[in-house]
Write a protein that holds these residues in place. Structure first.
Motif, PDB file in Angstrom:
ATOM      1  N   SER A  27      26.557  73.488  47.612  1.00  0.00           N
ATOM      2  CA  SER A  27      27.236  73.307  46.332  1.00  0.00           C
ATOM      3  C   SER A  27      27.023  71.893  45.837  1.00  0.00           C
ATOM      4  CB  SER A  27      28.738  73.591  46.495  1.00  0.00           C
ATOM      5  OG  SER A  27      29.407  73.539  45.244  1.00  0.00           O
ATOM      6  N   TRP A  28      27.131  71.745  44.537  1.00  0.00           N
ATOM      7  CA  TRP A  28      27.135  70.424  43.914  1.00  0.00           C
ATOM      8  C   TRP A  28      28.588  70.027  43.633  1.00  0.00           C
ATOM      9  CZ3 TRP A  28      22.873  67.467  41.962  1.00  0.00           C
ATOM     10  CH2 TRP A  28      21.615  68.051  42.173  1.00  0.00           C
ATOM     11  N   TRP A  29      28.883  68.781  43.835  1.00  0.00           N
ATOM     12  CA  TRP A  29      30.122  68.122  43.389  1.00  0.00           C
ATOM     13  C   TRP A  29      31.380  68.587  44.109  1.00  0.00           C
ATOM     14  CZ3 TRP A  29      27.111  64.961  41.044  1.00  0.00           C
ATOM     15  CH2 TRP A  29      26.138  65.383  40.118  1.00  0.00           C
ATOM     16  N   ASN A  30      31.614  69.894  44.223  1.00  0.00           N
ATOM     17  CA  ASN A  30      32.865  70.371  44.801  1.00  0.00           C
ATOM     18  C   ASN A  30      32.706  71.822  45.252  1.00  0.00           C
ATOM     19  OD1 ASN A  30      33.045  70.941  41.702  1.00  0.00           O
ATOM     20  ND2 ASN A  30      34.519  72.353  42.645  1.00  0.00           N
ATOM     21  N   ALA A  31      33.668  72.299  46.033  1.00  0.00           N
ATOM     22  CA  ALA A  31      33.723  73.700  46.447  1.00  0.00           C
ATOM     23  C   ALA A  31      35.182  74.053  46.705  1.00  0.00           C
ATOM     24  CB  ALA A  31      32.884  73.942  47.704  1.00  0.00           C
ATOM     25  N   GLY A  32      35.529  75.320  46.478  1.00  0.00           N
ATOM     26  CA  GLY A  32      36.887  75.798  46.718  1.00  0.00           C
ATOM     27  C   GLY A  32      36.875  76.911  47.749  1.00  0.00           C
ATOM     28  N   ILE A  33      37.747  76.831  48.763  1.00  0.00           N
ATOM     29  CA  ILE A  33      37.799  77.793  49.855  1.00  0.00           C
ATOM     30  C   ILE A  33      38.965  78.755  49.647  1.00  0.00           C
ATOM     31  CG2 ILE A  33      37.873  78.095  52.366  1.00  0.00           C
ATOM     32  CD1 ILE A  33      35.472  76.499  51.381  1.00  0.00           C
ATOM     33  N   PHE A  34      38.692  80.034  49.826  1.00  0.00           N
ATOM     34  CA  PHE A  34      39.667  81.098  49.565  1.00  0.00           C
ATOM     35  C   PHE A  34      39.969  81.850  50.856  1.00  0.00           C
ATOM     36  CE2 PHE A  34      40.375  85.625  48.551  1.00  0.00           C
ATOM     37  CZ  PHE A  34      41.478  85.534  47.724  1.00  0.00           C
ATOM     38  N   SER A  35      41.269  81.954  51.173  1.00  0.00           N
ATOM     39  CA  SER A  35      41.719  82.745  52.321  1.00  0.00           C
ATOM     40  C   SER A  35      42.647  83.873  51.896  1.00  0.00           C
ATOM     41  CB  SER A  35      42.439  81.844  53.332  1.00  0.00           C
ATOM     42  OG  SER A  35      41.611  80.795  53.778  1.00  0.00           O
ATOM     43  N   GLY A  36      42.935  83.972  50.621  1.00  0.00           N
ATOM     44  CA  GLY A  36      43.854  84.972  50.102  1.00  0.00           C
ATOM     45  C   GLY A  36      44.625  84.397  48.932  1.00  0.00           C
ATOM     46  N   TYR A  37      44.976  85.248  47.970  1.00  0.00           N
ATOM     47  CA  TYR A  37      45.698  84.754  46.811  1.00  0.00           C
ATOM     48  C   TYR A  37      47.091  84.246  47.165  1.00  0.00           C
ATOM     49  CZ  TYR A  37      42.099  86.463  43.628  1.00  0.00           C
ATOM     50  OH  TYR A  37      40.909  86.656  42.952  1.00  0.00           O
ATOM     51  N   ASP A  38      47.641  84.743  48.268  1.00  0.00           N
ATOM     52  CA  ASP A  38      48.970  84.298  48.689  1.00  0.00           C
ATOM     53  C   ASP A  38      48.912  83.320  49.852  1.00  0.00           C
ATOM     54  OD1 ASP A  38      48.040  86.087  50.545  1.00  0.00           O
ATOM     55  OD2 ASP A  38      49.911  87.229  50.718  1.00  0.00           O
ATOM     56  N   GLN A  39      47.716  82.758  50.111  1.00  0.00           N
ATOM     57  CA  GLN A  39      47.525  81.795  51.191  1.00  0.00           C
ATOM     58  C   GLN A  39      47.223  80.410  50.617  1.00  0.00           C
ATOM     59  OE1 GLN A  39      47.892  82.754  54.519  1.00  0.00           O
ATOM     60  NE2 GLN A  39      48.579  84.659  53.552  1.00  0.00           N
TER      61      GLN A  39
ATOM     62  N   ILE B 157      27.587  69.267  48.781  1.00  0.00           N
ATOM     63  CA  ILE B 157      28.444  69.751  49.859  1.00  0.00           C
ATOM     64  C   ILE B 157      27.771  70.954  50.509  1.00  0.00           C
ATOM     65  CG2 ILE B 157      30.663  70.844  50.405  1.00  0.00           C
ATOM     66  CD1 ILE B 157      31.899  69.174  48.177  1.00  0.00           C
ATOM     67  N   GLN B 158      27.682  70.931  51.844  1.00  0.00           N
ATOM     68  CA  GLN B 158      27.180  72.064  52.606  1.00  0.00           C
ATOM     69  C   GLN B 158      28.297  72.570  53.515  1.00  0.00           C
ATOM     70  OE1 GLN B 158      22.982  71.618  54.110  1.00  0.00           O
ATOM     71  NE2 GLN B 158      23.275  69.500  53.467  1.00  0.00           N
ATOM     72  N   LEU B 159      28.472  73.898  53.533  1.00  0.00           N
ATOM     73  CA  LEU B 159      29.534  74.527  54.304  1.00  0.00           C
ATOM     74  C   LEU B 159      28.961  75.644  55.154  1.00  0.00           C
ATOM     75  CD1 LEU B 159      32.205  75.066  51.494  1.00  0.00           C
ATOM     76  CD2 LEU B 159      32.420  73.446  53.365  1.00  0.00           C
TER      77      LEU B 159
END
Length: 870
Positions: free
Chosen positions: A264-276, A293-295
């Motif tokens: 990714s460039w600049w930023n990344a967002g990590i998702f574990s669930g809408y209620d997490q 950013i490399q993940l």
């Protein structure tokens, strides 16, 4: 030119001292040349296995072998908390030099963090005890707030570079900031490629602990690539819309060999669930390098991370000079939305963002492309002045095609008045002129290029560097392009002066009040090196946009088609999507709703930047080739973006029904839309806009169907819609002028092929209330000044605004217990400039007539039923 090279043994010789081995970590400050070392620690282990095993006579030698091999028997129980806030504590282990980060509930967040940097000779790790020179803790305060900083210093006598690793906690931020500073105090120059403020690659046992990580959203370099929604357990497929990026390619390759590594460039967002809890990793600024950013999801609980500030191939760190990576923020919050929004808030505060200005305008590009005349512009301007100016359309922006050549920005033969004369005509009509430029592109046909070849970018061998969007030099596009184009290098003092004079001419002499900047990816950011070899592309572009802002003045709107993550603080708005509309009906629909780079996908994945770092620009509203239903969908989408709103049709030929659609979306409102389905699909197709006024709050929601053949069902819980699941809400369809009923707990509706359901959602009250209008897509935000109910008199009063000569309706809901009836007629009642009419037993329509006025005060008197009424 001298390039510093560090011999492999210079910083690792202490590994051969058995007396010191238990005090050293695997990671040390060593530059590794790819084929020469191949992994120095692997070599140590092989030698340890072949030689030391033969001589093992005691348990002492066994322990020594374990230390060499990197098998951690030490439980890391010797750490001390060095800095902390209400959310995190940072632990430094003096026995190993290790950095761990814990959440305040005691759970591990980051283990064995490291930093590194890369040169033309390879990689240097700088987080080991051998090169450790000291640590200190200090308190600080900046634009983000107050906090504590841990400073770790490393230095190797032969590397001649001091590395300072800065780790910061802000008092009120649930997150941590990493930054790395290098100072070259030796002789010669170092060909530095990148700086890595955070490295968690597993090679030295480092990782980020985040259980349940399922998906992430990435970002792309600039407008044409808004990133993608990626499953962390799936193969990552990079999308190159314009071929391989010509700059900013990651140097660190520790994770790149795994096909699941996300880039990714600049930023990344990590998702574990809408209620997490949500997790965000992003650069606070990008004033030095291009943030990458490399993940890699290693296990269900562990993420590997490389965050890298990428420079340019020919960058030289000169003796006595200092360079710092950009600051990387890792923050978390109670939802995946909240952490992204808080990241953008911090980025905006640190970057002195200026997102308050919105462009409501018209641009010729998607109708004419680069061949058009002065009269084409003026015909549309006259139409706008007569029909759309009153609805908020202000700017007339001319796009590519007016100039003589790239680099000669005077009007060509199709502009007999000249640009100053054209602007004078536009201003006479009460509108503001804007202009497109690519200020770093110069054709070889210009006097500028012929007279000053030293002002342009060079290849590594010193020859002039051709620039262009072609995929590569082995293409017919490259070979046959005429005229050939070259990149202006503003680090040359005279080139900088020419650039400043150009902006001064456009804004102050010719009178343009908006400037749109383009063609950045393959000019500044493709540079091998600059005239000033100690400058980076991010520094040069940031400098250029700062010059533009100061020269053009505070009132000039600057729209960046480059990376706003670099130019933040100088720009007003940023183009956020890939312009794909090039003349055909299918391309228009693709522009808005198909593929991750369309307007809907860009609005979804970049929603949190809007009004926090800059104003988003989701591209033009082009309705001519769309059906009426598709036109309403496209117009609704851009209206909900909360950003710039630009019409892109030849308005003098546009169908009157589509002119009416345009009237219902102008002006753009400074709102923040949110994709309800951010982590469900790409592109996102369901958006909400929370509307807040002094007299009421409501939600406007847009549910879209990109499929042109089949209807689609949309269903979301009230929690996802940011509504209280325990309350009852009223839902009204704007385009169909229909009440859809009451909802509680969830909303469900069907959307026709190629259509939209644009609805207002109001909490149901116990007294009469307004729930929509027919004037504007946001249904009350723009056109309602005030509404209030006087309970003692049973009167609903309101103030509405609209252009003189127009008409629109206000829709009123009557709950049980209230009624209305006309005095003089059976079904309606006239009151001068408004009329009230019953729609059904629960709804009234107030039709407002703005003949000669722009503001109307209206009221409705209700009868409150009593038990005696039966």
């Amino acid at each position: 030119m001298t390039h510093i090279r560090v011999p492999p043994s210079s910083s690792c010789s202490a590994f051969w001292d058995p007396g010191r081995v238990t005090r050293l970590r695997k990671r040390s400050c060593t530059q590794q040349t790819g084929g020469e070392l191949q992994s120095f620690h692997k070599k140590i282990r092989v030698q340890g296995l072949s030689e030391k095993m033969k001589s093992m006579r005691s348990f002492k030698w066994l322990l020594l072998f374990v230390a060499f091999s990197g098998l951690h028997l030490n439980a890391r129980g010797t750490g001390e908390t060095v800095i902390q806030n209400d959310f995190l504590r940072v632990v430094y282990d003096s026995a190993t030099g290790g950095i761990d980060v814990y959440r305040r509930d005691g759970s591990l967040l980051i283990h064995d963090a490291g930093t590194s940097w890369n040169t033309n000779l390879g990689k240097a790790f700088c987080a080991g005890l051998e090169t450790f020179r000291g640590k200190s803790v200090s308190v600080f305060e900046d634009e983000i707030g107050k906090g504590q900083m841990l400073r770790l210093s490393y230095e190797d006598e032969r590397s001649l570079v001091r590395t300072e690793w800065l780790i910061s906690l802000y008092n009120n931020v649930p997150g941590i900031v990493f930054e790395t500073v290098l100072t070259h105090h030796g002789r010669g120059e170092i060909n530095l490629k990148s700086i890595v403020p955070l490295e968690l690659t597993g090679k030295a046992s480092g990782y980020f602990r985040w259980p349940g990580a399922e998906k992430c959203i990435t970002n792309g370099p600039m407008y044409y690539d808004p990133g993608m929604l990626q499953h962390l357990d799936s193969t990552f497929t990079r999308r190159n819309f314009y071929g391989e990026t010509k700059g900013g390619v990651p140097v660190n390759q520790d994770l790149s060999g795994n096909p699941r590594t996300v880039q990714s460039w600049w930023n990344a967002g990590i998702f574990s669930g809408y209620d997490q809890d949500g997790l965000s990793l992003g650069y606070i600024e990008n004033k030095t390098g291009m943030g990458r950013i490399q993940l890699l999801k290693q296990t269900p609980e562990k993420l590997l991370v490389v965050a890298e500030s990428v420079l340019n191939p020919g960058f030289l760190l000169k003796s006595g000079r200092k360079i710092r990576s950009d600051r990387l923020l890792i923050n978390f919050a109670g939802s995946p939305y909240q952490c992204l929004e808080e990241y953008a808030d911090i980025m905006g505060r640190a970057g002195h963002a200026r997102p308050g200005s919105i462009v409501n305008g018209w641009c010729n590009w998607f109708y004419t492309h680069d061949v058009y005349s002065e009269e084409e512009i003026l015909e549309n301007t006259r139409f706008i002045a007569e029909h759309l100016r009153g609805y908020g359309l202000q700017y007339i922006q001319i796009d590519e095609g007016f100039q003589i050549w790239h680099g000669d920005w005077r009007g060509n033969s199709r502009f007999p008045r000249g640009l100053k004369g054209l602007n004078a005509e536009i201003k006479k009509l009460g509108l503001k002129p804007g202009v497109w430029i690519s200020p770093f592109v110069v054709s070889d046909t210009t006097a500028l290029f012929k007279q000053h070849p030293d002002w342009f970018l060079k290849n590594a061998d010193g020859s002039l560097k051709r620039i262009g969007p072609w995929p590569g030099v082995d293409t017919d596009w490259y070979r046959n392009e005429k005229p050939r184009r070259y990149g202006l290098d503003i680090t040359h003092p005279q080139a900088e002066k020419w650039f400043k004079d150009l902006i001064d001419t456009l804004a102050n002499r010719w009178g343009f009040e908006m400037i749109k900047v383009d063609f950045v990816a393959w000019t500044v950011f493709s540079a091998d090196h600059f005239w000033d070899a100690s400058a980076t592309p991010a520094q040069v572009y940031s400098r250029a946009m700062d010059i533009m802002r100061k020269t053009a003045g505070e009132d000039c709107h600057i729209l960046d088609c480059g990376p706003g993550n670099v130019s933040i603080g100088s720009i007003n708005s940023m183009r956020i999507e890939y312009d794909q509309n090039y003349g055909y009906r299918k391309d228009v629909w693709t522009q808005y709703f198909r593929g991750p780079a369309c307007s809907a996908g860009a609005m979804g994945k970049r929603y949190f930047f809007n009004n926090r770092t800059w104003t988003n620009d989701a591209d033009h509203v082009c309705l001519d080739l769309l059906s009426d239903q598709q036109a309403r969908a496209a117009a609704s989408l851009i209206s909900l973006s909360g950003g710039n709103l630009m019409s892109g049709d030849r308005l003098t030929w546009l169908d009157p029904g589509k002119i009416e659609i345009l009237k219902k979306i102008f002006p753009a409102a400074h709102v923040n839309s949110m994709p309800v389905d951010l982590f469900d699909n790409d592109p996102q197709t369901s958006f909400i806009v929370p509307v807040s006024k002094t007299f009421d709050e409501w939600i406007v929601a847009g549910f879209f169907n990109p499929d042109l053949e089949r209807p689609v069902e949309k269903r979301f819980s009230c929690d996802r819609m940011r509504l209280d699941p325990n309350k009852t809400y009223l839902v009204y369809d704007f385009w169909n002028e229909a009440f859809l009923g009451e909802i509680r707990g969830e909303i469900g509706l069907s959307v026709d092929p190629g259509g939209v359901r644009l609805v207002s959602i109001h909490e149901k009250k116990t007294f009469p209330q307004f729930i929509s209008t027919t004037r504007h897509s946001l249904q009350g935000l723009v056109e309602i000044e005030d509404v209030f109910f006087e309970d003692s008199l049973n009167v609903l009063k309101g103030i509405s605004l609209a252009p003189a000569g127009s008409r629109h309706d206000v829709i009123i809901y009557m709950p049980d217990g209230y009624s209305w009836s006309p005095v003089e007629n059976k079904l309606f009642q006239d009151f001068g400039n408004f009329t009230i009419k019953m729609v059904d037993s629960k709804f009234l329509r107030i039709r407002l007539d703005f003949s000669g006025v722009e503001r109307i005060e209206w009221e409705v008197r209700f009868r409150k039923r009593t038990k005696d009424d039966g």
